[in-house]
Scaffold this active site. Structure first.
Site, short mmCIF file in Angstrom:
data_model
loop_
_atom_site.label_atom_id
_atom_site.label_comp_id
_atom_site.label_asym_id
_atom_site.label_seq_id
_atom_site.Cartn_x
_atom_site.Cartn_y
_atom_site.Cartn_z
N PHE A 96 0.93 6.57 1.18
CA PHE A 96 -0.49 6.48 0.84
C PHE A 96 -0.91 5.02 0.78
O PHE A 96 -0.17 4.17 0.27
CB PHE A 96 -0.76 7.14 -0.52
N ALA A 158 6.25 -0.20 -0.56
CA ALA A 158 6.68 0.58 0.61
C ALA A 158 6.71 -0.29 1.85
O ALA A 158 5.96 -1.27 1.97
CB ALA A 158 5.75 1.77 0.82
N GLY A 160 6.97 0.10 6.23
CA GLY A 160 7.01 0.88 7.47
C GLY A 160 6.64 -0.04 8.61
O GLY A 160 5.54 -0.60 8.62
N LEU A 172 4.09 -3.96 4.99
CA LEU A 172 4.42 -3.60 3.62
C LEU A 172 3.17 -3.32 2.80
O LEU A 172 2.07 -3.78 3.13
CB LEU A 172 5.24 -4.72 2.96
N CYS A 189 7.40 8.79 1.05
CA CYS A 189 8.53 8.30 1.87
C CYS A 189 9.63 9.34 2.01
O CYS A 189 10.77 9.01 2.33
CB CYS A 189 9.09 6.99 1.29
#
Length: 243
Positions: A96, A158, A160, A172, A189
């Site tokens: 999110f 997070a 990706g 990030l 995740c």
């Protein structure tokens, strides 16, 4: 003669320039298009390494594995709560993005830096670990299969990424003080047994500085971790991205 030829390592160091785009709140689809354009330009050496600093309106994104089963409500329910859903080509699972979350999207050449994908992700993790440490938090990278940054069993940051021809995109997201209720509608995740947290939640009653200060600190941590020597800031918050 030898004295005149003596050059220190610092003098021999090649300057590494990073251009930082401060973008404010940007729609996710616009950012995807911009990243594609900048990635192409970076491959062709039209631009230097570039860092996008921004936030998104409430947005859920899936990585290239398209793990829809980790979204716990229907897309119509997401729309009803004012959130968008986007499928992407980045690595990682569902996550999110929303207000009060500091997001960095580096468009940089790993070949120029001389590191591979694993080391790159480790440096992104270190960037967020260093930011958390400024507030007395003992954050660390996750265990195997748990990419990102954690405070105990709680995820605060997070990661990706996508890497194409040695050029990075996506990046990030560090939770400063987002509405954590948004994370209840997904398996963040893909990890079901751990919580998501934020800087404000972890420091509890301690007054944290204004959000723009924390974002600047995050950018500074990135610059140090990736060893840039020169930083050029560019305020593009008022520029239309449609063109």
């Amino acid at each position: 003669m030898a004295k005149h030829l003596s050059i220190s390592l610092n003098e021999m160091r090649v300057p590494r320039i990073l251009e930082v785009w401060k973008m404010g709140v940007v729609n996710y689809s616009q950012t995807l298009k911009l990243q594609e354009k900048l990635t192409s330009d970076r491959k062709l050496h039209k631009i230097t390494d570039t860092l996008l600093s921004l936030q998104h309106p409430p947005t859920y994104t899936l990585g290239k594995r398209q793990t829809d089963h980790n979204i716990l409500v229907s897309e119509s329910e997401l729309k009803a709560m004012g959130a968008e859903l986007h499928y992407t080509q980045r690595g990682g699972d569902v996550t999110f993005h929303g207000p009060h979350q500091a997001i960095l999207y580096p468009i940089i050449s790993l070949r120029d830096i001389g590191i591979g994908a694993r080391k790159y992700v480790e440096k992104l993790e270190l960037t967020m670990v260093e930011l958390a440490s400024l507030y007395g938090l003992k954050a660390c990278a996750g265990q195997k299969g748990e990419t990102g940054v954690w405070v105990g069993r709680r995820k605060i940051g997070a990661i990706g990424v996508r890497i194409s021809s040695g050029i990075t995109s996506h990046g990030l997201a560090f939770n400063v003080d987002p509405d954590l209720n948004y994370f209840k509608h997904i398996v963040p995740c893909g990890i079901a047994d751990k919580e998501v947290t934020s800087l404000q939640k972890e420091v509890q009653q301690m007054l944290i500085p204004p959000e723009e200060v924390i974002v600047e600190q995050l950018i500074s941590c990135f610059v140090r971790t990736f060893d840039y020597t020169d930083v050029v800031s560019k305020d593009v918050s008022s520029i239309s991205l449609d063109n």
